[in-house]
Design a protein around this motif. Structure first.
Motif, PDB file in Angstrom:
ATOM      1  N   ALA A   1       4.211  -3.702  -0.718  1.00 38.15           N
ATOM      2  CA  ALA A   1       3.824  -2.379   0.291  1.00 38.15           C
ATOM      3  C   ALA A   1       2.582  -2.809   0.892  1.00 38.15           C
ATOM      4  O   ALA A   1       1.680  -3.626   0.513  1.00 38.15           O
ATOM      5  CB  ALA A   1       3.827  -1.482  -0.682  1.00 38.15           C
ATOM      6  N   ASP A   2       2.161  -2.360   1.876  1.00 39.50           N
ATOM      7  CA  ASP A   2       0.929  -2.237   2.760  1.00 39.50           C
ATOM      8  C   ASP A   2       0.346  -3.570   2.736  1.00 39.50           C
ATOM      9  O   ASP A   2      -0.637  -3.938   2.323  1.00 39.50           O
ATOM     10  CB  ASP A   2      -0.004  -1.298   1.737  1.00 39.50           C
TER      11      ASP A   2
ATOM     12  N   ALA B   1      17.249 -12.228  -3.335  1.00 39.49           N
ATOM     13  CA  ALA B   1      18.039 -12.169  -2.076  1.00 39.49           C
ATOM     14  C   ALA B   1      17.397 -11.421  -1.142  1.00 39.49           C
ATOM     15  O   ALA B   1      17.896 -11.569   0.015  1.00 39.49           O
ATOM     16  CB  ALA B   1      19.510 -11.639  -2.554  1.00 39.49           C
ATOM     17  N   THR B   2      16.611 -10.443  -1.531  1.00 36.34           N
ATOM     18  CA  THR B   2      16.057  -9.464  -0.539  1.00 36.34           C
ATOM     19  C   THR B   2      14.695  -9.341  -0.688  1.00 36.34           C
ATOM     20  O   THR B   2      14.152  -9.101  -1.899  1.00 36.34           O
ATOM     21  CB  THR B   2      16.875  -8.339  -0.353  1.00 36.34           C
ATOM     22  N   VAL B   3      13.675  -9.300   0.216  1.00 35.61           N
ATOM     23  CA  VAL B   3      12.406  -8.931   0.305  1.00 35.61           C
ATOM     24  C   VAL B   3      12.233  -7.930   1.153  1.00 35.61           C
ATOM     25  O   VAL B   3      12.635  -7.824   2.280  1.00 35.61           O
ATOM     26  CB  VAL B   3      11.326 -10.012   0.770  1.00 35.61           C
ATOM     27  N   VAL B   4      11.651  -6.623   0.445  1.00 33.07           N
ATOM     28  CA  VAL B   4      11.612  -5.346   1.228  1.00 33.07           C
ATOM     29  C   VAL B   4      10.081  -5.053   1.285  1.00 33.07           C
ATOM     30  O   VAL B   4       9.378  -5.123   0.421  1.00 33.07           O
ATOM     31  CB  VAL B   4      12.172  -4.096   0.520  1.00 33.07           C
ATOM     32  N   VAL B   5       9.593  -4.769   2.693  1.00 35.27           N
ATOM     33  CA  VAL B   5       8.286  -4.174   2.659  1.00 35.27           C
ATOM     34  C   VAL B   5       8.169  -2.802   2.729  1.00 35.27           C
ATOM     35  O   VAL B   5       8.942  -1.995   3.694  1.00 35.27           O
ATOM     36  CB  VAL B   5       7.546  -4.718   4.056  1.00 35.27           C
TER      37      VAL B   5
ATOM     38  N   CYS C   1       3.112   1.164  -5.638  1.00 41.85           N
ATOM     39  CA  CYS C   1       2.788  -0.173  -5.503  1.00 41.85           C
ATOM     40  C   CYS C   1       1.395  -0.317  -4.965  1.00 41.85           C
ATOM     41  O   CYS C   1       0.900   0.434  -3.879  1.00 41.85           O
ATOM     42  CB  CYS C   1       3.689  -1.102  -4.558  1.00 41.85           C
ATOM     43  N   PRO C   2       0.568  -1.048  -5.584  1.00 39.98           N
ATOM     44  CA  PRO C   2      -0.948  -1.286  -4.865  1.00 39.98           C
ATOM     45  C   PRO C   2      -0.543  -1.849  -3.475  1.00 39.98           C
ATOM     46  O   PRO C   2       0.490  -2.476  -3.294  1.00 39.98           O
ATOM     47  CB  PRO C   2      -1.408  -2.188  -5.968  1.00 39.98           C
ATOM     48  N   ALA C   3      -1.651  -2.119  -2.651  1.00 39.50           N
ATOM     49  CA  ALA C   3      -1.661  -2.701  -1.452  1.00 39.50           C
ATOM     50  C   ALA C   3      -1.496  -4.399  -1.464  1.00 39.50           C
ATOM     51  O   ALA C   3      -2.353  -4.622  -2.443  1.00 39.50           O
ATOM     52  CB  ALA C   3      -2.716  -2.481  -0.717  1.00 39.50           C
ATOM     53  N   PHE C   4      -0.590  -4.703  -1.051  1.00 37.63           N
ATOM     54  CA  PHE C   4      -0.273  -6.442  -1.042  1.00 37.63           C
ATOM     55  C   PHE C   4      -1.471  -6.992  -0.098  1.00 37.63           C
ATOM     56  O   PHE C   4      -1.857  -8.099  -0.473  1.00 37.63           O
ATOM     57  CB  PHE C   4       0.967  -6.726  -0.243  1.00 37.63           C
TER      58      PHE C   4
END
Length: 236
Positions: free
Chosen positions: A27-28, A63-67, A180-183
């Motif tokens: 996230a972020d 299989a999947t990356v989600v933002v 989630c914390p900011a990436f």
């Protein structure tokens, strides 16, 4: 510290891995924040994001990356180097044989001009129970659990601010919420120790005292859980 929380979502550094859905959530990301800053020397936040994501992909093999929102930083323009950094991020995901999904956040007003992949407002993972969204608006999709970003939580421990996860069981209309914390390496985070519910921006945070913070420990490569914030305020 408290015993580990038994979650169907697994925090890994600043990301979440959902084994039942074979999905990695970040996230972020705020690509372009370095170029959009007022400092004289350019900050390679895109390179940092790519390198850490590459490491997480190797570790989790999703299989999947989600933002979960705010892939971009600037509201009204495309900063220099952003398209290059976004292309590198997309190639990183493709090289890991994963697909990329972006649920738009409040910063993603320019997303469609640079990203042609799927951009659902809310995304239900393959486990059928988890919905990912940015968290800046009430979700329209029913779920057992929500994974969100938006507030950039951090916990101050012994005078040091650390990015943290927040886990709230059954806090939003009976559903669990994990924040989630900011990436982004440039998002310092908002210190949650003394914050009350009304200070948070996400409508999914209805009772912050019930949320349990967790901080990633690099040395042990595990998440260290603290008591719920209602108790934590008296201890930190």
């Amino acid at each position: 510290m408290t015993p580990a929380v038994d979650l169907p979502v697994l925090p890994v550094e600043r990301a979440l891995f959902v084994p039942a859905a074979d999905a990695l959530v970040v996230a972020d990301v705020h690509l372009g924040r370095g170029a959009d800053s007022s400092v004289d020397a350019p900050i390679d936040d895109g390179g940092d994001v790519r390198d850490r994501l590459e490491s997480l992909l190797a570790r989790t093999d999703p299989a999947t990356v989600v933002v979960a929102g705010d892939l971009l930083h600037a509201f009204d323009g495309i900063p220099r180097g952003l398209e290059r950094d976004l292309t590198a991020l997309e190639e990183c995901v493709a090289d890991a044989d994963a697909s990329l999904v972006v649920t738009p956040g409040n910063h993603d007003t320019m997303l469609e001009t640079v990203f042609d992949g799927p951009t659902p407002i809310e995304y239900r993972l393959a486990d059928g129970e988890t919905v990912v969204c940015h968290g800046h608006e009430p979700p329209q999709t029913d779920a057992t659990r929500y994974v969100i970003g938006h507030d950039h939580p951090a916990l101050s421990v012994d005078g040091r601010k650390r990015p943290c996860f927040l886990y709230g069981p059954t806090v939003y209309e009976g559903a669990d919420v994990t924040v989630c914390p900011a990436f982004s390496p440039l998002a310092a985070g908002v210190t949650v120790n003394g914050m009350r519910t009304r200070a948070f921006q996400s409508p999914l945070i209805t009772d912050v005292d019930a949320f349990q913070p967790g901080v990633w420990d690099d040395s042990s490569e595990e998440l260290l859980w603290f008591p719920p914030l209602g108790e934590c305020r008296r201890l930190l």
